[in-house]
Scaffold this active site. Sequence first.
Site, PDB file in Angstrom:
ATOM      1  N   GLU A  92       0.842  -1.200   0.000  1.00  0.00           N
ATOM      2  CA  GLU A  92       0.000   0.000   0.000  1.00  0.00           C
ATOM      3  C   GLU A  92       0.874   1.245   0.000  1.00  0.00           C
ATOM      4  O   GLU A  92       2.002   1.233   0.517  1.00  0.00           O
ATOM      5  CB  GLU A  92      -0.943  -0.034   1.205  1.00  0.00           C
ATOM      6  N   CYS A 113       6.831  -7.021   6.772  1.00  0.00           N
ATOM      7  CA  CYS A 113       8.001  -6.516   7.501  1.00  0.00           C
ATOM      8  C   CYS A 113       8.459  -7.580   8.492  1.00  0.00           C
ATOM      9  O   CYS A 113       7.646  -8.258   9.110  1.00  0.00           O
ATOM     10  CB  CYS A 113       7.652  -5.228   8.240  1.00  0.00           C
ATOM     11  N   CYS A 333      -0.355   5.806   9.995  1.00  0.00           N
ATOM     12  CA  CYS A 333       0.889   5.126  10.400  1.00  0.00           C
ATOM     13  C   CYS A 333       0.591   3.802  11.069  1.00  0.00           C
ATOM     14  O   CYS A 333      -0.217   3.725  11.979  1.00  0.00           O
ATOM     15  CB  CYS A 333       1.640   5.976  11.411  1.00  0.00           C
TER      16      CYS A 333
END
Length: 345
Positions: A92, A113, A333
Amino acid sequence: MSDEKLIRLTGMLPEEISEALSLKAGFRGKQIFKWIASGVESFDEMTNLSKDMRVDLSERATLRSTTISEKLEDPDGTIKLQIRLFDGMCVETVLLTDADGRKTACVSCQVGCAMGCAFCQTGKLGFARNLTADEIVEQFLHLEKICGTLDNIVFMGMGEPMLNLGAIRKAIAVLTSAEGRALSPRRITISTSGVIKGIYDLADNGPAVRLAISLTAANPDLRTKLMPVNKANPLPELSKAIGYYIEKTGKRCTLEAALLGGVNTDAESARFMKEFAGTLPVHINLIPWNPVEGLPYHEPTTKECRAYIQMLENYGLQVTQRTRRGRKIGGACGQLGKTCKTTAD
Ligand code: SAH
Ligand code: SF4
């Protein structure tokens, strides 16, 4: 979906384009590079190339290995794109517009990640693979096509930049090239969870961009619990690396801290922050936690944030709180990747 046999040009510099396509006249590589930076998506739009050449190029090469698979818009103006990669995996990328109208692309550098931060949606996914330079540049170009000229790019999307520095360097070289998009390095920020080796590498070998470090907590035990990266990258050495980066590059650094309600906003946390940040010329940016389904945290209250800011300011630290954007579309975030496919077709 792109044809995997085609040469992907969007992560290449002019000389590399010439070489990859075996173009005899060197200026052709420059012409094509310039067109790519201007955002064209097909060779047909390259009007200073002959028709024959355009046909030949389109049989051998491609300008997009990625496609937009979803576009979401938050009422606050934030736009989130889900980008489908050539192998079917997704990342994204987010466009943020600030109060002055400045537009920032927040791009991803990895599918998932590996760092496993306890409070982050992307961390929940685990690591699938690194993005290539063209996959990074294309995120920026997709956003520019939709939103017009962008002012900044921040590597704060999915993934840990310091573990894919090669591709990021290449993408930055492409985006900053005077022959192409000519984005200023001053408008580029890399955010790391604190991979010390990467900070030294960036300081010594460039590019000299702005650096943000996701500190979250400066209490060693709490930081290790929230961010496992802290085990192999302990705070005293992290502090030295940040000091080195600032000295070497003359660039400003930011310490970011996601604020988790009742976890890292107390007086002890503030004291540890002062101990860590007090000796460095840094600015602290606080990010009230954005909800991630299934994680055992909650948002800090407004009062809690204010009190924490006050404590840090009383210690003489320079603090700002990040404006919340994109939360309604899972684009804030730490919220990226929830619906992203992390396996290849
Ligand atoms: N991986 C890099 C950059 C992307 S994360 C890094 O960690 O630095 C961008 C920022 O969002 C980091 O500062 C991270 O600590 C923060 N973050 C992660 N999850 C969050 C959440 N749920 N709410 C608020 N901030 C979060
Ligand atoms: Fe990875 Fe950054 Fe999320 Fe940590 S906060 S898991 S480093 S994307």
